[in-house]
Design a protein around this motif. Structure first.
Motif, PDB file in Angstrom:
ATOM      1  N   GLN A  52       0.791  -1.237   0.000  1.00  0.00           N
ATOM      2  CA  GLN A  52       0.000   0.000   0.000  1.00  0.00           C
ATOM      3  C   GLN A  52       0.824   1.290   0.000  1.00  0.00           C
ATOM      4  O   GLN A  52       0.418   2.272  -0.592  1.00  0.00           O
ATOM      5  N   ASN A  53       1.982   1.291   0.647  1.00  0.00           N
ATOM      6  CA  ASN A  53       2.829   2.493   0.602  1.00  0.00           C
ATOM      7  C   ASN A  53       4.073   2.287  -0.261  1.00  0.00           C
ATOM      8  O   ASN A  53       5.037   3.035  -0.167  1.00  0.00           O
ATOM      9  N   GLY A  54       4.022   1.237  -1.101  1.00  0.00           N
ATOM     10  CA  GLY A  54       5.187   0.922  -1.924  1.00  0.00           C
ATOM     11  C   GLY A  54       5.232   1.738  -3.210  1.00  0.00           C
ATOM     12  O   GLY A  54       4.284   2.434  -3.570  1.00  0.00           O
ATOM     13  N   VAL A  55       6.361   1.616  -3.891  1.00  0.00           N
ATOM     14  CA  VAL A  55       6.550   2.285  -5.192  1.00  0.00           C
ATOM     15  C   VAL A  55       6.378   1.228  -6.284  1.00  0.00           C
ATOM     16  O   VAL A  55       7.087   0.214  -6.295  1.00  0.00           O
ATOM     17  N   PHE A  56       5.430   1.470  -7.195  1.00  0.00           N
ATOM     18  CA  PHE A  56       5.166   0.516  -8.278  1.00  0.00           C
ATOM     19  C   PHE A  56       6.409   0.369  -9.163  1.00  0.00           C
ATOM     20  O   PHE A  56       7.005   1.356  -9.576  1.00  0.00           O
ATOM     21  N   LYS A  57       6.812  -0.879  -9.425  1.00  0.00           N
ATOM     22  CA  LYS A  57       8.027  -1.121 -10.217  1.00  0.00           C
ATOM     23  C   LYS A  57       7.734  -1.786 -11.562  1.00  0.00           C
ATOM     24  O   LYS A  57       8.394  -1.494 -12.550  1.00  0.00           O
ATOM     25  N   ALA A  58       6.802  -2.747 -11.573  1.00  0.00           N
ATOM     26  CA  ALA A  58       6.575  -3.467 -12.835  1.00  0.00           C
ATOM     27  C   ALA A  58       5.222  -4.169 -12.827  1.00  0.00           C
ATOM     28  O   ALA A  58       4.735  -4.607 -11.791  1.00  0.00           O
ATOM     29  N   LYS A  59       4.647  -4.253 -14.034  1.00  0.00           N
ATOM     30  CA  LYS A  59       3.449  -5.056 -14.240  1.00  0.00           C
ATOM     31  C   LYS A  59       3.931  -6.433 -14.683  1.00  0.00           C
ATOM     32  O   LYS A  59       4.780  -6.530 -15.597  1.00  0.00           O
ATOM     33  N   ALA A  71      -0.036  -9.388 -12.182  1.00  0.00           N
ATOM     34  CA  ALA A  71       0.346  -9.039 -10.805  1.00  0.00           C
ATOM     35  C   ALA A  71       1.209  -7.784 -10.860  1.00  0.00           C
ATOM     36  O   ALA A  71       1.655  -7.371 -11.932  1.00  0.00           O
ATOM     37  N   GLU A  72       1.444  -7.191  -9.689  1.00  0.00           N
ATOM     38  CA  GLU A  72       2.225  -5.948  -9.629  1.00  0.00           C
ATOM     39  C   GLU A  72       3.383  -6.113  -8.661  1.00  0.00           C
ATOM     40  O   GLU A  72       3.213  -6.678  -7.577  1.00  0.00           O
TER      41      GLU A  72
END
Length: 511
Positions: A52-59, A71-72
């Motif tokens: 929830q507080n993470g930084v999106f890196k890859a789909k 997935a993310e």
């Protein structure tokens, strides 16, 4: 610089992602690796909350059940930022938290049903992340327990993941008794349902006892380049068949482990403990921290059914606030068969221990939650014995106080792959009384750094447990110099990650 990936169900380097000792190992080993100038990536499931507080890196897109899953991958902040370490979680709506430490599910009617589903999705997402280079070019993939072994299944059999064969795969066994056994066919949580495109190699994947099932612990043992047990004595134990309750060994996988050993792939390396930057408690707060924890739990809706018992424990503890007992025995653990089978099978032996303690005006403090039958037994014992204080919950402050202020730490495990509690108690100069099995054999020496019991039959083990408890109290009462010496020896013992990771590099990683 070598590049490592750790794949696990737990990681105590990030908040709220630990159920047991595996979380500690996955926190500490990457720190030791990073201190050597190598880089480490650690990936765990998000359980629907950790991203929830993470930084999106890859789909991450991959095929499961004949359909496309997305997935993310998120990078998340650890409790402590360490150079050369990155922490990740994988989020997908079907990777749900369970009731055990907000991680594992307990599926009494169909064992491993929910956990199989979420760890299959997780492992496939990890394989996809490796394939697209999300962690850079990897040298070593280090997997922990059955929850991550499907990565080995995929790189061996799945046509989409043949590129994953380039790196070296290490598999650590933290608890051989939990194996992730599920059917090959005809079930939602079966291998064929999730991977219909793979021709299943039953001989390599099957459980030796249930031949219509996959055994994911066995998959890890059979397909990894190196297999690691978390202590040298546990390695010896698991190559022998179990004879419950006298002896817990290979749990049906002893032949696989013997094969791995004969092939030079099986290594027993002791887990370690931290001796720097320890989260310290202040002395003198044991009873205050107990009362604080009890009041906090009394306000917790989910613990309302225990309110009477929590109040009963509070009343008991108050008498010690200004009047410390002469001797404190303590135990901190999940309430399971592994940790307290002896006390549940022989409550009369436990009563003998409590009566012996009464003679020296001593108390026994037990902290933990877990199996409802064990919780029920210990609640009943608490009502019955005034010198038994059972704090039925979890509190870090209270745990720290117990390790700090106990006189004797009691760890009568039926089996113990390594154990961390004895190391934490010894670090504070507190002798331990342990069952001489697995890692407890490698860390506690009878009458030198603590006290140990064993026995060939169950009855001998129980008799010796009570006898050695009596011996320990006799030393404390009648031979103060010997007691001081045992305390000093316990405090001097060092089980360091530096030594353990030296052995990892030499035997597991071949670096």
């Amino acid at each position: 610089m070598n590049n490592f990936l750790f794949v696990s169900a737990e990681n105590d380097a990030i908040p709220d992602c630990k159920a047991g000792g595996m979380g500690d190992v996955v926190r500490d080993v990457p720190r030791e690796i990073a201190s050597r100038g190598d880089s480490a990536h650690v990936v765990v499931p998000s359980y629907g909350r950790l991203h929830q507080n993470g930084v999106f890196k890859a789909k991450l897109e991959f095929n499961l059940r004949g359909t496309v899953y997305v997935a993310e991958l998120y990078e998340v902040l650890p409790k402590k930022i360490v150079k050369n370490i990155s922490h990740y979680v994988i989020h997908h709506p079907e990777i749900k938290e369970g009731g055990i430490a907000h991680i594992y599910h307990d599926d009494p009617t169909e064992p491993f049903f929910n956990d199989f589903v979420k760890f299959m999705i997780f492992s496939t997402a990890v394989a996809q992340a490796i394939k697209i280079g999300a962690f850079g070019k990897l040298d070593i993939v280090h997997m922990h327990d059955w929850h991550s072994s499907a990565v080995l299944f995929l790189k061996t059999y799945h046509p989409a993941y043949q590129d994953l064969k380039k790196m070296r795969y290490v598999y650590s066994i933290h608890n051989l008794a939990i194996q992730g056994i599920r059917p090959f066919y005809n079930n939602y949580a079966s291998v064929n349902h999730w991977f219909p495109e793979i021709q299943l190699d039953h001989k390599v994947l099957m459980d030796p006892r249930y031949q219509d099932c996959i055994n994911l612990m066995a998959v890890g043992i059979r397909l990894a380049d190196a297999v690691h047990t978390v202590s040298p004595s546990y390695k010896e134990d698991v190559m022998l068949p179990s004879r419950p309750p006298e002896f817990i060994g290979g749990e049906g996988l002893e032949k696989d482990l013997q094969n791995a050993n004969n092939e030079g792939r099986l290594f027993g390396i002791l887990n370690a403990s931290n001796y720097n930057n320890i989260r310290t408690a202040e002395k003198g707060n044991l009873y205050r921290n107990t009362v604080k924890a009890l009041f906090r739990w009394l306000q917790d809706e989910s613990k309302k059914y225990k309110a009477d018992f929590l109040a009963h424990t509070g009343e008991k503890i108050m008498q010690y606030v200004g009047n410390r007992p002469k001797f404190i025995v303590s135990s901190v653990a999940r309430l399971t068969e592994q940790k307290f089978y002896f006390l549940k099978r022989s409550p009369e032996a436990f009563e003998e221990i409590l009566k012996r303690l009464e003679k020296v005006e001593g108390i026994f403090m037990l902290l933990g939650t877990g199996n409802p039958d064990y919780e029920d037994l210990f609640r009943k014992m608490s009502y019955k014995h005034k010198n038994f204080i059972f704090t039925n919950g979890q509190s870090e402050d209270l745990i720290d106080s117990m390790y700090l202020e106990t006189d004797l730490y009691f760890m009568p495990s039926l089996f113990e792959p390594c154990g961390i509690s004895q190391m934490l108690a010894m670090r504070n100069g507190n002798p331990c009384l342990v069952h001489h099995t697995g890692g407890l054999k490698d860390t506690v020496a009878h009458m030198k750094t603590g006290f140990a019991f064993e026995g060939k039959t169950y009855d001998q083990q129980i008799r010796n447990m009570v006898k050695v408890f009596d011996e320990a109290l006799n030393v404390w009462e009648n031979d103060k110099p010997a007691w001081k010496r045992i305390k000093a020896n316990a405090k001097k013992m060092r089980f360091t990650w530096e030594d353990s990771v030296d052995a990892y590099y030499k035997d597991l990683y071949l670096l």
